[in-house]
Design an enzyme around this catalytic site. Structure first.
Site, mmCIF file in Angstrom:
data_model
loop_
_atom_site.group_PDB
_atom_site.id
_atom_site.type_symbol
_atom_site.label_atom_id
_atom_site.label_comp_id
_atom_site.label_asym_id
_atom_site.label_seq_id
_atom_site.Cartn_x
_atom_site.Cartn_y
_atom_site.Cartn_z
ATOM 1 N N CYS A 144 27.716 51.038 85.733
ATOM 2 C CA CYS A 144 28.679 50.087 85.161
ATOM 3 C C CYS A 144 29.988 50.750 84.760
ATOM 4 O O CYS A 144 30.927 50.069 84.341
ATOM 5 C CB CYS A 144 28.046 49.384 83.970
ATOM 6 N N HIS A 277 32.837 48.547 76.082
ATOM 7 C CA HIS A 277 31.965 48.057 77.152
ATOM 8 C C HIS A 277 31.382 46.707 76.717
ATOM 9 O O HIS A 277 31.446 45.754 77.456
ATOM 10 C CB HIS A 277 30.886 49.100 77.417
ATOM 11 N N HIS A 312 28.960 40.339 82.694
ATOM 12 C CA HIS A 312 28.995 41.760 83.024
ATOM 13 C C HIS A 312 29.136 41.873 84.543
ATOM 14 O O HIS A 312 28.189 41.588 85.284
ATOM 15 C CB HIS A 312 27.723 42.440 82.545
#
Lengths: 384, 232
Positions: A144, A277, A312
């Site tokens: 990610c 994040h 996400h």
């Protein structure tokens, strides 16, 4: 003592664009984020009957595209506006699974035979062909943090004088392959993503395609490019503790942030805001709050996440978030953390469900991922 | 021009595994990699090693051999070490195995353990845990047949000052179902490198990679040339 390379040139961000569940361009996304809108909707591309929820932040136009062709369609959408990308720029792509729909279809139809070579699953060749670039580049896979890592590598290429223009492109799709995995890992919320909320219980997946063009200061000025911002510092680290769980004490993220701040030649107290994040999972968000608390003794700047609005997006999430971060610096405001209603008490004074005004020009951007990877960037705003 | 010295090499291929200083025979061929057993690489029990997918197991094994060859076992967290690896197929084998758990009952039996290893950088995560690598760990997926991108990016990372030492290389399980440009032969090979302006015999000028002035067209040739040079 940490020793980093001398910055031979500034690294300018001269162009960028993204397509997400909240729109086909940056401005549409920004307006919807400020309004607190959310791109989550029931998934229609595959059955979600056996997963923990049925929600994702899909790009609606892609629902009508045949399975297996969505990645190339998204590349077309991202570059629909014909941005001025120089043919001689280097290319770095950032994707965790690229066109994994191809493999899904292949395995369902062929019963796992390998009679045919698969097409290139990562987006480099398609992007290069679309833009007529001289370089197929390479894909960075740092889970990610892939696109944040790609920007780090591009910035270092430019600082060192190896390249004077690098295009970073990120792409990942909402697919059954990934959806089933996050559901099985129990990392997905049963309801909705609530980054930094005291009652958060997991992430919601999203998808995006995004690009960013970095140039040396000299080339950007020579070509009269718009200056959207600057990559002023970079840092990366590994937790070295667990494959799918972040280090509880935030050791890796702290190290990455410290390296980035040192690399930028600035101080933590010069940071205007932090785009974290912020996945909405219990452990990721706790790790980040622990790290930021430890880095700052007091006066922690505002921290925000957009994953409660656009989900996400995995590989490209960092690129999309950098675009939002730059817009935040330009407009001197950060959007509300969509989905958050009860701030985690660990940092309740720094997170907000409301739009917040800023006063400053430095953004800390962080992403972390499976494998224990962490990347931090110091971004400075451009022309206002 | 970046000049580096090579402190150690470790590899796994279908012909077996080895290190440069042991004068083991390095050869890349098609075929199946011999069974990799924990005791060949780690003194302590390591249950996870046996459960790793083929790509991760090859990578962890070759990385560990390279560290051993360089005398770097038992590092502490203060070392500024980084890792970078290029791969052609990456986690493709794990992708297949994982998705076969998704198909039968519409995801009801999807394996979370297999899913984690569908990210090729998790191999370096395994490496970082075992060897306490706290610097950047990066997987690059190029579309070329040289398999040198990991080595080149490792040299770049040294030159950028991102680390004092880098363990860089190539890892691929060599599945028969290959991406364009992949050699389709199983190989994991890592080199431990550091900058050495005066004694370095590995040079990169932004275009060509050379050993003692001779251009290296691919990673297999680079490993063979380095072993033959006796400069390690």
């Amino acid at each position: 003592m940490e020793v980093r390379s001398i910055n031979l040139t500034d690294v300018y961000i001269t162009d960028h664009g993204c397509v997400t569940s909240l729109g086909r361009n940056d401005s549409e996304l920004w307006a919807k984020l400020l309004n607190g809108q959310c791109g989550f909707a029931p998934v229609t591309r595959f059955s979600t009957a056996n997963y923990v929820n049925n929600t994702a932040a899909c790009i609606k136009e892609l629902d009508a595209i045949p399975h297996g062709q969505r990645a190339s369609a998204l590349i077309d959408m991202v570059f629909d506006s014909n941005p001025d990308i120089p043919k001689d720029c280097a290319l770095i792509t950032a994707s965790t699974k690229g066109n994994i729909e191809w493999l899904e279809g292949h395995l369902r139809e062929s019963n796992n035979s390998c009679d045919n070579d698969p097409p290139a699953i990562m987006p480099g060749p398609a992007v290069s062909s679309k833009l007529g670039l001289n370089d197929n580049g390479f894909n960075v896979n740092a889970a990610c943090a892939s696109s944040t890592m790609a920007v780090l590598m591009a910035a270092e290429m430019i600082k060192s004088g190896q390249k004077d223009a690098v295009l970073i492109f990120g792409l990942d799709l909402v697919t059954e392959f990934v959806y089933a995995g996050f559901s099985a890992l129990k990392a997905m919320s049963e309801t909705t993503a609530r980054p930094f909320d005291a009652n958060r219980d997991g992430l919601i997946l999203g998808e995006a395609g995004a690009y960013m063009l970095l140039m040396s200061k000299e080339r950007a000025k020579r070509e009269g490019r718009n200056i959207h911002g600057q990559v002023a510092g970079c840092g990366s680290s590994s937790d070295a503790t667990h494959i799918t769980a972040p280090a509880r004490d935030g050791c890796g993220l702290k190290r990455a942030v410290t390296l980035a701040v040192d690399n930028a030649g600035c101080e933590l107290n010069e940071i205007t805001a932090i785009n974290a994040h912020g996945t909405g999972t219990i452990y990721n968000d706790a790790m980040e709050l622990t790290a930021f608390n430890a880095l700052y003794n007091e006066h922690i700047p505002p921290i925000f996440s957009v994953k409660g609005a656009i989900g996400h997006c995995l590989g490209p999430c960092g690129l999309v978030e950098m675009i939002i971060a730059l817009r935040s610096l330009k407009e001197q405001v950060i959007p509300p953390i969509v989905g958050m209603s009860q701030p985690d008490e660990a940092l309740a004074n720094s997170i907000s469900g409301q739009t917040l005004k800023l006063s400053g020009n430095v953004m800390l951007k962080t992403n972390s991922g499976f494998g224990g990877t962490n990347v931090a960037l110091i971004l400075k705003g451009g022309n206002r | 021009m970046i000049k580096a010295a090579i402190k150690g090499i470790g590899w796994v291929t279908a012909e077996g595994f080895g290190t440069a200083k042991q004068d083991d025979h390095f050869q890349v061929t098609a075929g199946k990699v011999p069974k990799l057993q924990r005791k060949d690489f780690f003194d302590e029990p390591d249950q996870r090693f046996g459960r790793l997918d083929a790509y991760s197991k090859m990578g962890v094994a070759a990385f560990t051999l390279a560290m051993r060859d360089a005398g770097l076992n038992g590092l502490n967290a203060q070392c500024r070490l980084a890792a970078v690896v290029s791969t052609s197929n990456g986690s493709l084998t794990a992708d297949h195995e994982y998705y076969q758990t998704v198909i039968p009952q519409d995801g009801l039996l999807a394996s979370p353990n297999l899913f984690a290893y569908t990210l090729p950088n998790c191999m370096l995560g395994e490496v970082s845990i075992r060897h306490n690598i706290t610097g950047p760990c990066i997987v690059v997926e190029p579309l070329d047949s040289t398999m040198l991108t990991g080595i080149i990016q490792g040299l770049n990372m040294l030159s950028y000052g991102m680390c004092d030492m880098v363990i860089a290389g190539y890892c691929d399980a060599g599945r028969e179902c290959v991406t364009p440009g992949s050699p389709g032969k199983p190989m994991a090979a890592f080199m431990v490198m550091h900058l050495a302006d005066k004694i370095g015999n590995l040079c990169y000028n932004g275009d060509k990679l050379t050993i003692n002035g001779i251009e290296q067209p691919d990673i297999a040739t680079l490993v063979k040339s380095t072993i033959a040079s006796k400069y390690i």
